[in-house]
Design a protein around this motif. Sequence first.
Motif, PDB file in Angstrom:
ATOM      1  N   SER A 191       0.838  -1.196   0.000  1.00  0.00           N
ATOM      2  CA  SER A 191       0.000   0.000   0.000  1.00  0.00           C
ATOM      3  C   SER A 191       0.877   1.252   0.000  1.00  0.00           C
ATOM      4  CB  SER A 191      -0.965  -0.009   1.184  1.00  0.00           C
ATOM      5  OG  SER A 191      -0.263   0.119   2.374  1.00  0.00           O
ATOM      6  N   HIS A 192       0.433   2.232  -0.742  1.00  0.00           N
ATOM      7  CA  HIS A 192       1.202   3.460  -0.904  1.00  0.00           C
ATOM      8  C   HIS A 192       0.298   4.574  -1.431  1.00  0.00           C
ATOM      9  CE1 HIS A 192       1.153   1.679  -4.927  1.00  0.00           C
ATOM     10  NE2 HIS A 192       1.310   2.904  -5.396  1.00  0.00           N
ATOM     11  N   ILE A 193       0.839   5.784  -1.412  1.00  0.00           N
ATOM     12  CA  ILE A 193       0.173   6.934  -2.045  1.00  0.00           C
ATOM     13  C   ILE A 193       1.097   7.392  -3.151  1.00  0.00           C
ATOM     14  CG2 ILE A 193      -0.651   9.286  -1.686  1.00  0.00           C
ATOM     15  CD1 ILE A 193      -1.023   8.647   1.252  1.00  0.00           C
ATOM     16  N   ASP A 194       0.565   7.665  -4.322  1.00  0.00           N
ATOM     17  CA  ASP A 194       1.435   8.111  -5.414  1.00  0.00           C
ATOM     18  C   ASP A 194       1.933   9.532  -5.123  1.00  0.00           C
ATOM     19  OD1 ASP A 194       1.006   5.726  -6.664  1.00  0.00           O
ATOM     20  OD2 ASP A 194      -0.348   6.509  -8.196  1.00  0.00           O
ATOM     21  N   PRO A 195       3.228   9.790  -5.374  1.00  0.00           N
ATOM     22  CA  PRO A 195       3.770  11.118  -5.081  1.00  0.00           C
ATOM     23  C   PRO A 195       3.443  12.164  -6.160  1.00  0.00           C
ATOM     24  CG  PRO A 195       5.495   9.688  -5.950  1.00  0.00           C
ATOM     25  CD  PRO A 195       4.252   8.845  -5.829  1.00  0.00           C
ATOM     26  N   ASN A 196       2.938  11.711  -7.295  1.00  0.00           N
ATOM     27  CA  ASN A 196       2.799  12.606  -8.459  1.00  0.00           C
ATOM     28  C   ASN A 196       1.508  13.426  -8.385  1.00  0.00           C
ATOM     29  OD1 ASN A 196       0.946  10.602  -8.844  1.00  0.00           O
ATOM     30  ND2 ASN A 196       1.640   9.992 -10.863  1.00  0.00           N
ATOM     31  N   LEU A 197       1.092  13.976  -9.512  1.00  0.00           N
ATOM     32  CA  LEU A 197      -0.150  14.754  -9.535  1.00  0.00           C
ATOM     33  C   LEU A 197      -1.352  13.851  -9.764  1.00  0.00           C
ATOM     34  CD1 LEU A 197       1.293  17.640 -11.647  1.00  0.00           C
ATOM     35  CD2 LEU A 197       0.111  18.003  -9.492  1.00  0.00           C
ATOM     36  N   MET A 198      -1.267  13.034 -10.810  1.00  0.00           N
ATOM     37  CA  MET A 198      -2.413  12.182 -11.129  1.00  0.00           C
ATOM     38  C   MET A 198      -1.937  10.936 -11.857  1.00  0.00           C
ATOM     39  SD  MET A 198      -5.792  13.232 -13.299  1.00  0.00           S
ATOM     40  CE  MET A 198      -6.324  14.480 -12.161  1.00  0.00           C
ATOM     41  N   THR A 199      -2.610   9.813 -11.584  1.00  0.00           N
ATOM     42  CA  THR A 199      -2.315   8.580 -12.305  1.00  0.00           C
ATOM     43  C   THR A 199      -3.619   8.044 -12.888  1.00  0.00           C
ATOM     44  OG1 THR A 199      -0.632   8.034 -10.653  1.00  0.00           O
ATOM     45  CG2 THR A 199      -1.301   6.264 -12.117  1.00  0.00           C
ATOM     46  N   ILE A 200      -3.565   7.650 -14.159  1.00  0.00           N
ATOM     47  CA  ILE A 200      -4.710   6.944 -14.742  1.00  0.00           C
ATOM     48  C   ILE A 200      -4.265   5.501 -14.940  1.00  0.00           C
ATOM     49  CG2 ILE A 200      -6.321   6.806 -16.657  1.00  0.00           C
ATOM     50  CD1 ILE A 200      -5.996   9.750 -17.148  1.00  0.00           C
ATOM     51  N   VAL A 201      -4.950   4.587 -14.259  1.00  0.00           N
ATOM     52  CA  VAL A 201      -4.561   3.177 -14.301  1.00  0.00           C
ATOM     53  C   VAL A 201      -5.463   2.423 -15.265  1.00  0.00           C
ATOM     54  CG1 VAL A 201      -4.206   1.077 -12.935  1.00  0.00           C
ATOM     55  CG2 VAL A 201      -3.959   3.315 -11.844  1.00  0.00           C
ATOM     56  N   CYS A 202      -4.832   1.679 -16.169  1.00  0.00           N
ATOM     57  CA  CYS A 202      -5.584   0.814 -17.072  1.00  0.00           C
ATOM     58  C   CYS A 202      -5.169  -0.624 -16.752  1.00  0.00           C
ATOM     59  CB  CYS A 202      -5.245   1.188 -18.519  1.00  0.00           C
ATOM     60  SG  CYS A 202      -6.184   0.262 -19.719  1.00  0.00           S
ATOM     61  N   GLN A 203      -6.074  -1.375 -16.167  1.00  0.00           N
ATOM     62  CA  GLN A 203      -5.776  -2.769 -15.816  1.00  0.00           C
ATOM     63  C   GLN A 203      -6.190  -3.638 -16.997  1.00  0.00           C
ATOM     64  OE1 GLN A 203      -6.562  -3.867 -11.570  1.00  0.00           O
ATOM     65  NE2 GLN A 203      -8.289  -2.492 -11.802  1.00  0.00           N
ATOM     66  N   HIS A 204      -5.348  -4.598 -17.335  1.00  0.00           N
ATOM     67  CA  HIS A 204      -5.710  -5.469 -18.448  1.00  0.00           C
ATOM     68  C   HIS A 204      -6.251  -6.795 -17.916  1.00  0.00           C
ATOM     69  CE1 HIS A 204      -5.850  -7.215 -22.343  1.00  0.00           C
ATOM     70  NE2 HIS A 204      -4.964  -8.137 -22.053  1.00  0.00           N
ATOM     71  N   GLU A 205      -7.524  -6.953 -17.961  1.00  0.00           N
ATOM     72  CA  GLU A 205      -8.245  -8.194 -17.656  1.00  0.00           C
ATOM     73  C   GLU A 205      -8.072  -8.696 -16.226  1.00  0.00           C
ATOM     74  OE1 GLU A 205      -7.134 -10.829 -20.851  1.00  0.00           O
ATOM     75  OE2 GLU A 205      -8.379  -9.727 -22.288  1.00  0.00           O
ATOM     76  N   VAL A 206      -6.837  -8.912 -15.791  1.00  0.00           N
ATOM     77  CA  VAL A 206      -6.644  -9.504 -14.462  1.00  0.00           C
ATOM     78  C   VAL A 206      -6.705  -8.409 -13.395  1.00  0.00           C
ATOM     79  CG1 VAL A 206      -5.064 -10.842 -12.997  1.00  0.00           C
ATOM     80  CG2 VAL A 206      -5.209 -11.308 -15.458  1.00  0.00           C
ATOM     81  N   GLU A 207      -7.626  -8.592 -12.426  1.00  0.00           N
ATOM     82  CA  GLU A 207      -7.789  -7.545 -11.410  1.00  0.00           C
ATOM     83  C   GLU A 207      -6.633  -7.554 -10.418  1.00  0.00           C
ATOM     84  OE1 GLU A 207     -11.543  -8.839  -9.925  1.00  0.00           O
ATOM     85  OE2 GLU A 207     -10.633 -10.033  -8.337  1.00  0.00           O
ATOM     86  N   GLY A 208      -6.563  -6.515  -9.601  1.00  0.00           N
ATOM     87  CA  GLY A 208      -5.491  -6.428  -8.614  1.00  0.00           C
ATOM     88  C   GLY A 208      -5.516  -5.108  -7.858  1.00  0.00           C
ATOM     89  N   LEU A 209      -5.862  -4.015  -8.560  1.00  0.00           N
ATOM     90  CA  LEU A 209      -5.831  -2.705  -7.898  1.00  0.00           C
ATOM     91  C   LEU A 209      -6.897  -2.627  -6.805  1.00  0.00           C
ATOM     92  CD1 LEU A 209      -4.728   0.228  -7.837  1.00  0.00           C
ATOM     93  CD2 LEU A 209      -6.476   0.805  -9.532  1.00  0.00           C
ATOM     94  N   GLU A 210      -6.479  -2.164  -5.630  1.00  0.00           N
ATOM     95  CA  GLU A 210      -7.417  -1.950  -4.528  1.00  0.00           C
ATOM     96  C   GLU A 210      -7.171  -0.573  -3.930  1.00  0.00           C
ATOM     97  OE1 GLU A 210      -8.045  -6.524  -2.980  1.00  0.00           O
ATOM     98  OE2 GLU A 210      -7.145  -5.073  -1.622  1.00  0.00           O
ATOM     99  N   VAL A 211      -8.255   0.100  -3.541  1.00  0.00           N
ATOM    100  CA  VAL A 211      -8.176   1.453  -2.984  1.00  0.00           C
ATOM    101  C   VAL A 211      -8.751   1.426  -1.574  1.00  0.00           C
ATOM    102  CG1 VAL A 211      -8.970   3.822  -3.277  1.00  0.00           C
ATOM    103  CG2 VAL A 211      -8.421   2.468  -5.283  1.00  0.00           C
ATOM    104  N   LYS A 212      -8.093   2.146  -0.667  1.00  0.00           N
ATOM    105  CA  LYS A 212      -8.547   2.159   0.729  1.00  0.00           C
ATOM    106  C   LYS A 212      -9.533   3.297   0.947  1.00  0.00           C
ATOM    107  CE  LYS A 212      -6.300   1.384   5.157  1.00  0.00           C
ATOM    108  NZ  LYS A 212      -5.017   1.471   5.850  1.00  0.00           N
ATOM    109  N   THR A 213     -10.643   3.004   1.564  1.00  0.00           N
ATOM    110  CA  THR A 213     -11.630   4.055   1.854  1.00  0.00           C
ATOM    111  C   THR A 213     -11.199   4.803   3.112  1.00  0.00           C
ATOM    112  OG1 THR A 213     -12.957   2.712   3.339  1.00  0.00           O
ATOM    113  CG2 THR A 213     -13.498   2.585   0.992  1.00  0.00           C
ATOM    114  N   ALA A 214     -11.880   5.927   3.372  1.00  0.00           N
ATOM    115  CA  ALA A 214     -11.585   6.698   4.577  1.00  0.00           C
ATOM    116  C   ALA A 214     -11.877   5.878   5.828  1.00  0.00           C
ATOM    117  CB  ALA A 214     -12.406   7.978   4.569  1.00  0.00           C
ATOM    118  N   ASP A 215     -12.761   4.880   5.703  1.00  0.00           N
ATOM    119  CA  ASP A 215     -13.089   4.028   6.858  1.00  0.00           C
ATOM    120  C   ASP A 215     -12.079   2.901   7.030  1.00  0.00           C
ATOM    121  OD1 ASP A 215     -15.312   5.530   7.298  1.00  0.00           O
ATOM    122  OD2 ASP A 215     -16.612   4.255   6.059  1.00  0.00           O
ATOM    123  N   GLY A 216     -11.125   2.815   6.113  1.00  0.00           N
ATOM    124  CA  GLY A 216     -10.099   1.788   6.253  1.00  0.00           C
ATOM    125  C   GLY A 216     -10.425   0.481   5.541  1.00  0.00           C
ATOM    126  N   ASP A 217     -11.529   0.430   4.794  1.00  0.00           N
ATOM    127  CA  ASP A 217     -11.847  -0.784   4.028  1.00  0.00           C
ATOM    128  C   ASP A 217     -11.126  -0.744   2.693  1.00  0.00           C
ATOM    129  OD1 ASP A 217     -13.698  -1.589   5.960  1.00  0.00           O
ATOM    130  OD2 ASP A 217     -15.265  -0.344   5.044  1.00  0.00           O
TER     131      ASP A 217
END
Length: 337
Positions: A191-217
């Motif tokens: 888990s990390h925060i990107d240091p840049n301005l903006m990232t657009i992620v394009c995932q190809h078919e296989v999932e993996g990206l997860e984002v943490k909510t403010a509630d920690g989920d």
Amino acid sequence: MSSLTFTEQTQQIPIVNLSELDPSLPGGDQWEAARAAVAAALRLHGCFDAIYAPLSPELRDSLFCHAVSELLALPLEVKLRNSSDEPFQGYIGQIPNMPYESLRVDSAPSPSAVEEFTQLMWPQGNPTFRNAVIAFTRPLQDLMKIVHRMILESFGVESLYESFQSSISHGLRLSEYGVPFDKETKIAMVSHIDPNLMTIVCQHEVEGLEVKTADGDWIKVVPSPNSVTVMIGQAFQVHIVGKFDVLDRAWTNGRLRAPVHRVKMTGDEGRFSALYGSRPNYNSIVQTPEEFINEENPRLYRPYNYTEYMKFRYSDEGKGHKDPFISFCGIGQETTA
Ligand SMILES: O=C(O)CCC(=O)C(=O)O
Ligand SMILES: [Fe+2]
């Protein structure tokens, strides 16, 4: 039958359709409705899934089914030619316990920059690769302009748009993940925060990206052939800073937040992703515009040199800090190592 829990299945990041919009023709009902949805999504999650028809499934296929796999299959000594003076701006790989490799095409979709990268990898030339990268990145550049503009508009500082655009650089990162070595956590990127301005992620078919909510989920971002995921990075957080947006990146009930995210791969397939990123120009100073500073919203971050911060973040010293970003440029905030 899926093994996902009920909570994981029902939570998702917002989806906004930006297909019909043109970055050089802002305004109108459709633009304004989409802008409200983008602003709300970025305030709540720091990210959203953008449906964007100009990035067609054909463009995605020609990138992932041919160009990316061909690039990553090159011998290591060739991939290492993608070097950079800045940390994490060229080839990344050979990290212990992390079956991950990635290269960065600096300044894509500029045809001359993409050609230069192509020549570096294939001195004999590879027009199929070059054309696939340019064709894939052009719509992403338009999409990013739309979102940058909407963010500035939503804070009433659209007059800063042209100077903002000229202060930033772009690049396309192409990555391959093997099955994570740690079969229990299945974490492919911590888990990390990107240091840049903006990232657009394009995932190809296989999932993996997860984002943490403010509630920690953790929310799984399910890949779709019609959408890409737009995420805010730390440097944007400084540009558009919120009074409460400190240390824990807590829900601010207001301004934008850079989301904590990770890659977790639950299956036994490898994975490809493409990341189009914007960041402050080399050695430039990131500074919250005066427009955002007043008595109630005092400056939270010292103006900082982005390149120097990147060096600090990945240095042994920086890695020893709980939050290297706050240690580097936070004002009056906790800096304990
Ligand atoms: O591959 C992905 O989906 C995201 C990777 C990522 O977060 C990163 O490289 O910063
Ligand atoms: Fe990331």
